[in-house]
Write an enzyme that holds these catalytic residues in place. Structure first.
Site, PDB file in Angstrom:
ATOM      1  N   ASP A 222      35.881  15.642 -11.388  1.00 53.65           N
ATOM      2  CA  ASP A 222      36.605  15.260 -12.500  1.00 53.65           C
ATOM      3  C   ASP A 222      38.313  15.330 -11.621  1.00 53.65           C
ATOM      4  O   ASP A 222      38.545  16.217 -11.262  1.00 53.65           O
ATOM      5  CB  ASP A 222      37.149  16.028 -13.186  1.00 53.65           C
ATOM      6  CG  ASP A 222      37.967  15.418 -14.624  1.00 53.65           C
ATOM      7  OD1 ASP A 222      38.527  14.292 -14.235  1.00 53.65           O
ATOM      8  OD2 ASP A 222      38.834  16.059 -15.665  1.00 53.65           O
TER       9      ASP A 222
ATOM     10  N   ASP B 208      44.442  16.089 -10.653  1.00 56.41           N
ATOM     11  CA  ASP B 208      42.659  15.292 -10.420  1.00 56.41           C
ATOM     12  C   ASP B 208      43.013  14.366  -8.990  1.00 56.41           C
ATOM     13  O   ASP B 208      42.573  14.085  -8.443  1.00 56.41           O
ATOM     14  CB  ASP B 208      43.012  14.610 -11.180  1.00 56.41           C
ATOM     15  CG  ASP B 208      42.674  14.446 -12.622  1.00 56.41           C
ATOM     16  OD1 ASP B 208      41.938  15.512 -13.575  1.00 56.41           O
ATOM     17  OD2 ASP B 208      44.001  14.372 -13.635  1.00 56.41           O
TER      18      ASP B 208
ATOM     19  N   HIS C 234      34.582  21.018 -14.234  1.00 59.25           N
ATOM     20  CA  HIS C 234      35.182  20.845 -13.868  1.00 59.25           C
ATOM     21  C   HIS C 234      35.513  20.437 -12.317  1.00 59.25           C
ATOM     22  O   HIS C 234      36.615  21.468 -12.339  1.00 59.25           O
ATOM     23  CB  HIS C 234      36.191  19.454 -14.639  1.00 59.25           C
ATOM     24  CG  HIS C 234      35.345  18.872 -15.813  1.00 59.25           C
ATOM     25  ND1 HIS C 234      36.535  17.946 -16.841  1.00 59.25           N
ATOM     26  CD2 HIS C 234      34.279  18.285 -16.760  1.00 59.25           C
ATOM     27  CE1 HIS C 234      35.976  17.035 -17.438  1.00 59.25           C
ATOM     28  NE2 HIS C 234      34.424  17.790 -17.039  1.00 59.25           N
TER      29      HIS C 234
ATOM     30  N   GLU D  65      36.920  22.130 -23.376  1.00 60.34           N
ATOM     31  CA  GLU D  65      37.620  21.810 -21.753  1.00 60.34           C
ATOM     32  C   GLU D  65      39.983  21.801 -22.174  1.00 60.34           C
ATOM     33  O   GLU D  65      40.177  20.703 -23.102  1.00 60.34           O
ATOM     34  CB  GLU D  65      38.021  20.429 -21.219  1.00 60.34           C
ATOM     35  CG  GLU D  65      38.667  20.814 -20.023  1.00 60.34           C
ATOM     36  CD  GLU D  65      38.733  18.825 -19.273  1.00 60.34           C
ATOM     37  OE1 GLU D  65      38.268  17.963 -19.836  1.00 60.34           O
ATOM     38  OE2 GLU D  65      38.768  19.547 -17.958  1.00 60.34           O
TER      39      GLU D  65
ATOM     40  N   ASP E 185      49.750  17.325 -10.195  1.00 64.06           N
ATOM     41  CA  ASP E 185      48.831  16.676 -10.875  1.00 64.06           C
ATOM     42  C   ASP E 185      47.142  17.711 -10.947  1.00 64.06           C
ATOM     43  O   ASP E 185      46.779  18.307  -9.729  1.00 64.06           O
ATOM     44  CB  ASP E 185      48.879  16.081  -9.572  1.00 64.06           C
ATOM     45  CG  ASP E 185      47.084  14.687 -10.173  1.00 64.06           C
ATOM     46  OD1 ASP E 185      47.164  14.194 -11.118  1.00 64.06           O
ATOM     47  OD2 ASP E 185      46.556  14.788  -8.637  1.00 64.06           O
TER      48      ASP E 185
ATOM     49  N   TRP F  92      37.481  16.855 -24.552  1.00 65.37           N
ATOM     50  CA  TRP F  92      38.943  17.242 -23.942  1.00 65.37           C
ATOM     51  C   TRP F  92      40.073  16.011 -24.683  1.00 65.37           C
ATOM     52  O   TRP F  92      39.906  15.261 -24.874  1.00 65.37           O
ATOM     53  CB  TRP F  92      39.242  16.564 -23.037  1.00 65.37           C
ATOM     54  CG  TRP F  92      40.199  16.719 -22.152  1.00 65.37           C
ATOM     55  CD1 TRP F  92      41.243  18.170 -22.317  1.00 65.37           C
ATOM     56  CD2 TRP F  92      41.769  16.211 -21.903  1.00 65.37           C
ATOM     57  NE1 TRP F  92      42.771  18.225 -22.057  1.00 65.37           N
ATOM     58  CE2 TRP F  92      42.471  16.710 -21.418  1.00 65.37           C
ATOM     59  CE3 TRP F  92      41.147  14.525 -22.015  1.00 65.37           C
ATOM     60  CZ2 TRP F  92      43.992  16.018 -21.748  1.00 65.37           C
ATOM     61  CZ3 TRP F  92      42.802  13.814 -21.691  1.00 65.37           C
ATOM     62  CH2 TRP F  92      43.726  14.121 -21.705  1.00 65.37           C
TER      63      TRP F  92
ATOM     64  N   ASP G  37      39.037  23.476 -16.256  1.00 63.92           N
ATOM     65  CA  ASP G  37      38.725  22.064 -15.074  1.00 63.92           C
ATOM     66  C   ASP G  37      39.583  22.779 -13.786  1.00 63.92           C
ATOM     67  O   ASP G  37      40.817  23.082 -14.414  1.00 63.92           O
ATOM     68  CB  ASP G  37      39.563  21.234 -16.055  1.00 63.92           C
ATOM     69  CG  ASP G  37      39.664  20.113 -14.866  1.00 63.92           C
ATOM     70  OD1 ASP G  37      40.506  19.946 -13.582  1.00 63.92           O
ATOM     71  OD2 ASP G  37      39.324  18.946 -15.341  1.00 63.92           O
TER      72      ASP G  37
ATOM     73  N   HIS H 217      43.620  22.662 -14.313  1.00 67.05           N
ATOM     74  CA  HIS H 217      44.565  22.730 -15.799  1.00 67.05           C
ATOM     75  C   HIS H 217      44.451  24.261 -15.865  1.00 67.05           C
ATOM     76  O   HIS H 217      44.697  24.547 -17.039  1.00 67.05           O
ATOM     77  CB  HIS H 217      43.591  22.483 -16.582  1.00 67.05           C
ATOM     78  CG  HIS H 217      42.574  21.558 -17.101  1.00 67.05           C
ATOM     79  ND1 HIS H 217      42.806  20.378 -17.868  1.00 67.05           N
ATOM     80  CD2 HIS H 217      43.115  19.829 -16.397  1.00 67.05           C
ATOM     81  CE1 HIS H 217      42.346  19.205 -18.139  1.00 67.05           C
ATOM     82  NE2 HIS H 217      42.646  19.034 -16.749  1.00 67.05           N
TER      83      HIS H 217
ATOM     84  N   LYS I  76      43.761  22.773 -21.065  1.00 74.22           N
ATOM     85  CA  LYS I  76      44.375  22.358 -20.281  1.00 74.22           C
ATOM     86  C   LYS I  76      45.865  22.884 -20.919  1.00 74.22           C
ATOM     87  O   LYS I  76      46.358  23.552 -21.577  1.00 74.22           O
ATOM     88  CB  LYS I  76      44.632  20.944 -20.252  1.00 74.22           C
ATOM     89  CG  LYS I  76      45.341  20.101 -19.235  1.00 74.22           C
ATOM     90  CD  LYS I  76      45.188  18.921 -19.932  1.00 74.22           C
ATOM     91  CE  LYS I  76      46.088  17.878 -18.285  1.00 74.22           C
ATOM     92  NZ  LYS I  76      45.405  16.958 -18.401  1.00 74.22           N
TER      93      LYS I  76
HETATM   94  C1  RNT Z   1      41.936  15.725 -18.265  1.00 74.66           C
HETATM   95  C2  RNT Z   1      40.088  16.180 -18.615  1.00 74.66           C
HETATM   96  C3  RNT Z   1      39.766  15.064 -18.669  1.00 74.66           C
HETATM   97  C4  RNT Z   1      39.644  13.981 -18.229  1.00 74.66           C
HETATM   98  C5  RNT Z   1      38.188  13.105 -18.218  1.00 74.66           C
HETATM   99  C6  RNT Z   1      37.920  11.725 -17.886  1.00 74.66           C
HETATM  100  O1  RNT Z   1      43.026  16.242 -17.727  1.00 74.66           O
HETATM  101  O2  RNT Z   1      40.587  16.876 -17.447  1.00 74.66           O
HETATM  102  O3  RNT Z   1      38.053  15.633 -18.397  1.00 74.66           O
HETATM  103  O4  RNT Z   1      39.753  14.459 -17.328  1.00 74.66           O
HETATM  104  O5  RNT Z   1      37.925  13.487 -19.540  1.00 74.66           O
HETATM  105 ZN    ZN Z   2      38.526  17.786 -16.256  1.00 72.70          ZN
END
Ligand code: RNT
Ligand code: ZN
Length: 425
Positions: free
Chosen positions: A333, A303, A293, A232, A301, A191, A266, A269, A234
């Site tokens: 994640d 995460d 993820h 990955e 946000d 990523w 993810d 994302h 986003k």
């Molecule tokens: C960031 C990605 C990635 C990170 C990690 C720490 O937006 O989701 O996967 O969170 O690599």
């Molecule tokens: Zn991620």
């Protein structure tokens, strides 16, 4: 003190749940076997707010990733992170893996830049994982570094781009060594934060340079039996609100045209109302594998700590219904620095496992028969009824069989650890 459930009560409640599920054609013992053999990769970075333990001179920019909050007692060195991770692992049932980033290298107090890290800098992690009976996964780190201030693999500055290509190559060699040591492929997720805050004039050239970088990285002779790559995407991030070089379309195209490179989806994302569960069956029509993820996006946000919400249920339903469990790598994640970090790990991992369990105890034959008969009311009614079936009793049995606290009892352990270890740091 939160209530502990006795072994006898767990067994009793499980037997009655098992009988109820059997009536709708579900074998809960088989579901538990599958759950027990499905690994979930815990991300090390929840334990230290994604800071890592690199030896630097001077301050380092964050770069596209930020853990918010100041709960006391984050791990500030690798030994502490391992100690905290052990506590979390002891409260999580089932099969676990542990996911590292390059910034968790241990270089004995000597600064080693990211293009020069080697397997030996992860020897302690490899030894620790072996002792824990778990496998490691790995990530190159393209943030939190002076050369990541603008762009990394897509940089127009050839010196910078080269530095990051060399970093990624070094990481894949480390992953291969980990994979070899553990006899199981180390999943490597790539990523990069590259993008623009506002309206870049040229959206194409950085993408062409990213392709060139990835092609060079993946051309290295690394044994795919030990290193399994994913890229990955986003939609937007901090400082890349308008443009992300590695967008969904970009990596979708890249993965579809490169056999050994998988996609990583993810959950946080995509557009705030866009979910990933419906993407799984499409992607796996064309790819052999997929990395997930597991996360929770809230507004901007991506995460938040995972909880057992509809997104998680839908995600695992698609994995199980499609028969994809052996094609999916499940990684977590999320990072929350505002609550006890061990608690965050345990809450999120147990929630993901409960989501998987809920999907494993779906009555496939019955649901398929309603669908074949085109009986939408019966299908919807059963799906609703299932939500209050005693899946909790099956979960508690899983915890018992895994030798970890069932129900809410683990919260007592968390409280002890918080008082006696975290708050005393
Ligand atoms: C960031 C990605 C990635 C990170 C990690 C720490 O937006 O989701 O996967 O969170 O690599
Ligand atoms: Zn991620």
């Amino acid at each position: 003190m939160l209530p502990d459930i006795s072994r006898e009560q767990i067994e009793r409640e499980y037997e009655s749940a098992k009988a109820l599920y059997a009536k709708i054609g579900v074998d809960t013992d088989a579901a538990l076997d599958t759950l027990a053999s499905t690994p979930i990769s815990l991300h090390c970075w929840q334990g230290d707010d994604v800071k890592g333990f690199e030896v630097h001179e001077g301050e380092v920019p964050g770069g596209g990733i930020m853990a918010i909050g100041n709960y006391p007692g984050p791990a500030v060195n690798a030994d502490m992170l391992r100690q905290d991770a052990e506590k979390a692992l002891a409260l999580i049932p089932g099969k676990k893996r542990f996911n590292l980033h390059a910034i968790y290298a241990e270089t004995n107090g000597v600064p080693v830049d990211r293009d020069a890290i080697k397997p030996e800098h992860f020897a302690k992690w490899i030894e620790w994982a072996k002792k824990q009976g778990i496998c490691l996964d790995f990530n190159p780190t393209f943030f939190g570094h002076p050369l990541a201030a603008q762009a990394t693999l897509s940089s127009g500055d050839e010196k910078i781009r080269r530095f990051w290509v060399e970093h990624d190559k070094a990481c894949r060699r480390i992953a291969e060594a980990m994979g070899r040591a553990q006899g199981s492929p180390c999943v490597v997720n790539h990523w990069i934060p590259d993008g623009a805050k506002d309206q870049p004039y040229d959206r194409l050239s950085p993408r062409k340079r990213l392709i060139a970088s990835l092609d060079e990285i993946f051309a290295e002779p690394i044994d795919s039996a030990y290193c399994r790559d994913a890229v990955e995407c986003k939609l937007f991030g901090l400082g890349s609100e308008d443009y992300v070089v590695g967008s969904h379309e970009f990596y979708m195209g890249y993965a579809m045209t490169h056999k050994n490179v998988n996609l990583c989806l993810d959950m946080g994302h995509f557009h705030p109302t866009e979910t990933i569960h419906d993407k799984i069956s499409s992607i796996l029509c064309f790819k052999e594998r997929l990395l997930l993820h597991v996360s929770r996006g809230i507004r901007w946000d991506s995460d938040h700590v995972v909880i057992l919400n509809d997104d998680i249920r839908n995600l695992f339903q698609q994995v199980v219904r499609g028969g994809f469990l052996n094609k999916i790598d499940i990684a977590l994640d999320f990072f929350d620095a505002s609550i006890n970090r061990i608690g965050a790990w345990v809450i999120g991992t147990r929630a993901a496992q409960k989501g998987l369990l809920a999907a494993l105890v779906e009555p496939r034959v019955l649901l398929e028969s309603y669908e074949k008969a085109d009986d939408g009311a019966m299908r919807l009614a059963l799906l609703e009824e299932l939500k209050t079936f005693p899946v909790g009793a099956v979960w508690n049995k899983f915890c018992l069989a895994s030798n970890v606290p069932a129900g809410a009892a683990w919260m007592n352990d968390l409280l002890d650890y918080d008082r006696n270890v975290i708050k005393r740091r």
